[in-house]
Design a protein around this motif. Structure first.
Motif, PDB file in Angstrom:
ATOM      1  N   GLU A 154       0.812  -1.266   0.078  1.00 13.31           N
ATOM      2  CA  GLU A 154       0.039   0.097  -0.136  1.00 13.31           C
ATOM      3  C   GLU A 154       0.870   1.290  -0.170  1.00 13.31           C
ATOM      4  N   ALA A 155       0.532   2.258  -0.531  1.00 12.97           N
ATOM      5  CA  ALA A 155       1.194   3.498  -0.578  1.00 12.97           C
ATOM      6  C   ALA A 155       1.018   4.176   0.430  1.00 12.97           C
ATOM      7  N   PRO A 156       2.032   5.197   0.942  1.00 11.29           N
ATOM      8  CA  PRO A 156       2.273   5.763   2.164  1.00 11.29           C
ATOM      9  C   PRO A 156       0.697   6.302   2.652  1.00 11.29           C
ATOM     10  N   PHE A 157       0.648   5.790   4.036  1.00  4.29           N
ATOM     11  CA  PHE A 157      -0.605   6.262   4.714  1.00  4.29           C
ATOM     12  C   PHE A 157      -0.300   6.950   6.321  1.00  4.29           C
ATOM     13  N   ARG A 158      -1.313   7.464   6.660  1.00  2.00           N
ATOM     14  CA  ARG A 158      -0.960   8.092   7.799  1.00  2.00           C
ATOM     15  C   ARG A 158      -1.174   7.357   9.185  1.00  2.00           C
ATOM     16  N   VAL A 159      -0.214   7.512  10.206  1.00  2.00           N
ATOM     17  CA  VAL A 159      -0.424   6.954  11.391  1.00  2.00           C
ATOM     18  C   VAL A 159      -0.641   8.268  12.176  1.00  2.00           C
ATOM     19  N   LYS A 160      -1.645   8.369  13.321  1.00  2.00           N
ATOM     20  CA  LYS A 160      -1.642   9.432  14.003  1.00  2.00           C
ATOM     21  C   LYS A 160      -2.183   8.988  15.662  1.00  2.00           C
ATOM     22  N   CYS A 161      -1.837   9.923  16.570  1.00  2.00           N
ATOM     23  CA  CYS A 161      -2.290   9.650  17.869  1.00  2.00           C
ATOM     24  C   CYS A 161      -3.236  10.495  18.121  1.00  2.00           C
ATOM     25  N   ASP A 162      -4.271   9.808  18.912  1.00  2.00           N
ATOM     26  CA  ASP A 162      -5.635  10.486  19.099  1.00  2.00           C
ATOM     27  C   ASP A 162      -5.522  11.109  20.394  1.00  2.00           C
ATOM     28  N   VAL A 163      -4.440  11.015  21.144  1.00  2.00           N
ATOM     29  CA  VAL A 163      -4.280  11.660  22.228  1.00  2.00           C
ATOM     30  C   VAL A 163      -3.348  13.149  22.113  1.00  2.00           C
ATOM     31  N   HIS A 164      -2.312  12.798  21.252  1.00  2.00           N
ATOM     32  CA  HIS A 164      -1.635  14.110  21.121  1.00  2.00           C
ATOM     33  C   HIS A 164      -1.794  14.465  19.381  1.00  2.00           C
ATOM     34  N   PRO A 165      -2.393  15.549  19.146  1.00  2.00           N
ATOM     35  CA  PRO A 165      -2.966  15.934  17.670  1.00  2.00           C
ATOM     36  C   PRO A 165      -1.646  16.070  16.858  1.00  2.00           C
ATOM     37  N   TRP A 166      -0.568  16.668  17.153  1.00  2.00           N
ATOM     38  CA  TRP A 166       0.634  16.987  16.765  1.00  2.00           C
ATOM     39  C   TRP A 166       1.373  15.395  16.200  1.00  2.00           C
ATOM     40  N   MET A 167       0.983  14.385  16.849  1.00  2.00           N
ATOM     41  CA  MET A 167       1.911  13.299  16.546  1.00  2.00           C
ATOM     42  C   MET A 167       1.325  12.637  15.049  1.00  2.00           C
ATOM     43  N   GLY A 168       2.422  12.686  14.055  1.00  2.00           N
ATOM     44  CA  GLY A 168       1.909  11.847  12.855  1.00  2.00           C
ATOM     45  C   GLY A 168       3.084  11.172  12.331  1.00  2.00           C
ATOM     46  N   ALA A 169       2.782  10.015  11.608  1.00  2.00           N
ATOM     47  CA  ALA A 169       4.057   9.225  10.896  1.00  2.00           C
ATOM     48  C   ALA A 169       3.416   8.840   9.868  1.00  2.00           C
ATOM     49  N   TRP A 170       4.174   8.413   8.792  1.00  2.00           N
ATOM     50  CA  TRP A 170       3.745   7.693   7.574  1.00  2.00           C
ATOM     51  C   TRP A 170       4.088   6.393   7.354  1.00  2.00           C
ATOM     52  N   ILE A 171       3.310   5.391   6.897  1.00  2.00           N
ATOM     53  CA  ILE A 171       3.908   4.048   6.718  1.00  2.00           C
ATOM     54  C   ILE A 171       3.529   3.660   5.332  1.00  2.00           C
ATOM     55  N   ALA A 172       4.712   2.818   4.624  1.00  2.00           N
ATOM     56  CA  ALA A 172       4.277   2.380   3.184  1.00  2.00           C
ATOM     57  C   ALA A 172       4.635   1.010   3.083  1.00  2.00           C
ATOM     58  N   VAL A 173       3.626   0.155   2.466  1.00  2.00           N
ATOM     59  CA  VAL A 173       3.842  -1.361   2.646  1.00  2.00           C
ATOM     60  C   VAL A 173       4.476  -1.567   1.256  1.00  2.00           C
ATOM     61  N   PHE A 174       5.206  -2.581   0.933  1.00  2.00           N
ATOM     62  CA  PHE A 174       5.586  -3.030  -0.454  1.00  2.00           C
ATOM     63  C   PHE A 174       5.684  -4.592  -0.280  1.00  2.00           C
ATOM     64  N   ASP A 175       5.559  -4.944  -1.688  1.00  2.00           N
ATOM     65  CA  ASP A 175       5.532  -6.378  -1.710  1.00  2.00           C
ATOM     66  C   ASP A 175       7.048  -6.926  -2.217  1.00  2.00           C
ATOM     67  N   HIS A 176       7.795  -5.800  -2.278  1.00  2.00           N
ATOM     68  CA  HIS A 176       9.308  -6.359  -2.568  1.00  2.00           C
ATOM     69  C   HIS A 176      10.210  -5.466  -1.486  1.00  2.00           C
ATOM     70  N   PRO A 177      11.610  -5.802  -1.495  1.00  2.00           N
ATOM     71  CA  PRO A 177      12.472  -5.270  -0.613  1.00  2.00           C
ATOM     72  C   PRO A 177      13.207  -3.881  -0.922  1.00  2.00           C
ATOM     73  N   TYR A 178      12.789  -3.366  -2.134  1.00  2.00           N
ATOM     74  CA  TYR A 178      13.617  -2.324  -2.819  1.00  2.00           C
ATOM     75  C   TYR A 178      13.147  -1.035  -2.467  1.00  2.00           C
ATOM     76  N   PHE A 179      13.425  -0.614  -1.326  1.00  2.00           N
ATOM     77  CA  PHE A 179      13.171   0.598  -0.614  1.00  2.00           C
ATOM     78  C   PHE A 179      13.824   1.282   0.420  1.00  2.00           C
ATOM     79  N   ALA A 180      14.024   2.454   0.560  1.00  2.00           N
ATOM     80  CA  ALA A 180      14.866   3.033   1.844  1.00  2.00           C
ATOM     81  C   ALA A 180      14.049   4.379   2.050  1.00  2.00           C
ATOM     82  N   VAL A 181      14.662   4.836   3.270  1.00  2.00           N
ATOM     83  CA  VAL A 181      14.161   6.336   3.753  1.00  2.00           C
ATOM     84  C   VAL A 181      15.219   6.934   3.946  1.00  2.00           C
ATOM     85  N   THR A 182      15.397   8.239   3.568  1.00  2.00           N
ATOM     86  CA  THR A 182      16.575   9.200   3.830  1.00  2.00           C
ATOM     87  C   THR A 182      16.880   9.550   5.006  1.00  2.00           C
ATOM     88  N   ASP A 183      18.017   9.917   5.451  1.00  2.00           N
ATOM     89  CA  ASP A 183      18.238  10.646   6.666  1.00  2.00           C
ATOM     90  C   ASP A 183      18.259  12.034   6.663  1.00  2.00           C
TER      91      ASP A 183
END
Ligand SMILES: [Cu+2]
Length: 230
Positions: A154-183
């Motif tokens: 699945e393409a990147p989707f949001r993860v949030k915290c219902d207690v702290h509205p400023w908290m958010g992350a993005w998760i992407a799910v792949f059917d292969h291992p060819y991905f990376a995230v930059t520092d």
């Protein structure tokens, strides 16, 4: 003659038994343009969170390093070859200082995701995928981890915290291992790729994605990206 035949035999065996050698794609992602003034994150609404920081917490929407390098960019192969090695080690998403660490995470379908609560505070992890099933789970101060597995790519989707509205992350799910995230240095490496020509995408949560065609032979192919505001 005999020696030559011997050499040819070795070459022929080598050609049969060694498939296309694995290569990699390496590069740097930079941002070009006016740098928006993003307000620091204020956590005053929960003193438990505010106490974990001295002063304002930098906004994670655009994380820039020296020379305009960008962190939190998900780089992935769009036309991935079949047969890549599955990632089985759990990926980790931590709640630390009332932020998600990392802010952007890639993992494979079926790979366990370990969600940690290092804060010793109440959080509520609310994942909002469209293809996979969503979940919404409270993690009280005493709950330190749970494991979740996404079954489909699945393409990147949001993860949030219902207690702290400023908290958010993005998760992407792949059917292969060819991905990376930059520092923050903007650098990425995608390795283990068989020789071929690939469409490589650099994704950011707000800026338009960039796509580049990269040919991988033996060794490291280079792909740099420059992200811009539309
Ligand atoms: Cu929270």
């Amino acid at each position: 003659m005999r020696k030559r035949l011997y050499t040819l035999t070795i070459l022929a065996v080598a050609a049969i038994s060694v498939p296309a050698l694995a290569g990699s794609i390496q590069g740097t992602v930079t941002y070009d343009g006016e740098v928006p003034k993003l307000p620091p994150v204020r956590m005053d609404a929960d003193p438990g969170c505010a106490k974990k920081h001295s002063g304002g917490v930098p906004n994670e929407v655009l994380v820039l390093g020296d020379g305009g390098t960008v962190g939190n960019i998900l780089v992935y192969v769009k036309n991935a070859p079949k047969g890549g090695r599955a990632k089985t080690e759990p990926a980790v998403l931590d709640q630390d200082g009332c932020r998600y660490e990392p802010h952007v995470l890639g993992l494979m379908a079926g790979q366990p995701l370990k969600i940690l609560n290092s804060d010793g505070l109440l959080h509520n992890v609310h994942a909002l995928p469209a293809t996979n099933s969503s979940f919404n789970r409270a993690m009280p101060a005493t709950s330190t981890e749970f494991v979740h597995t996404f079954e489909k790519a699945e393409a990147p989707f949001r993860v949030k915290c219902d207690v702290h509205p400023w908290m958010g992350a993005w998760i992407a799910v792949f059917d292969h291992p060819y991905f990376a995230v930059t520092d923050v240095d903007g650098k990425f490496t995608i390795d283990g790729l068989p020789a071929g020509t690939y469409e490589v995408v650099a994704w950011h949560e707000k800026l338009p994605s960039q796509t580049s065609k990269v040919t991988v032979a033996d060794g490291a192919a280079k792909a740099d990206f420059t992200l811009r505001k539309p």
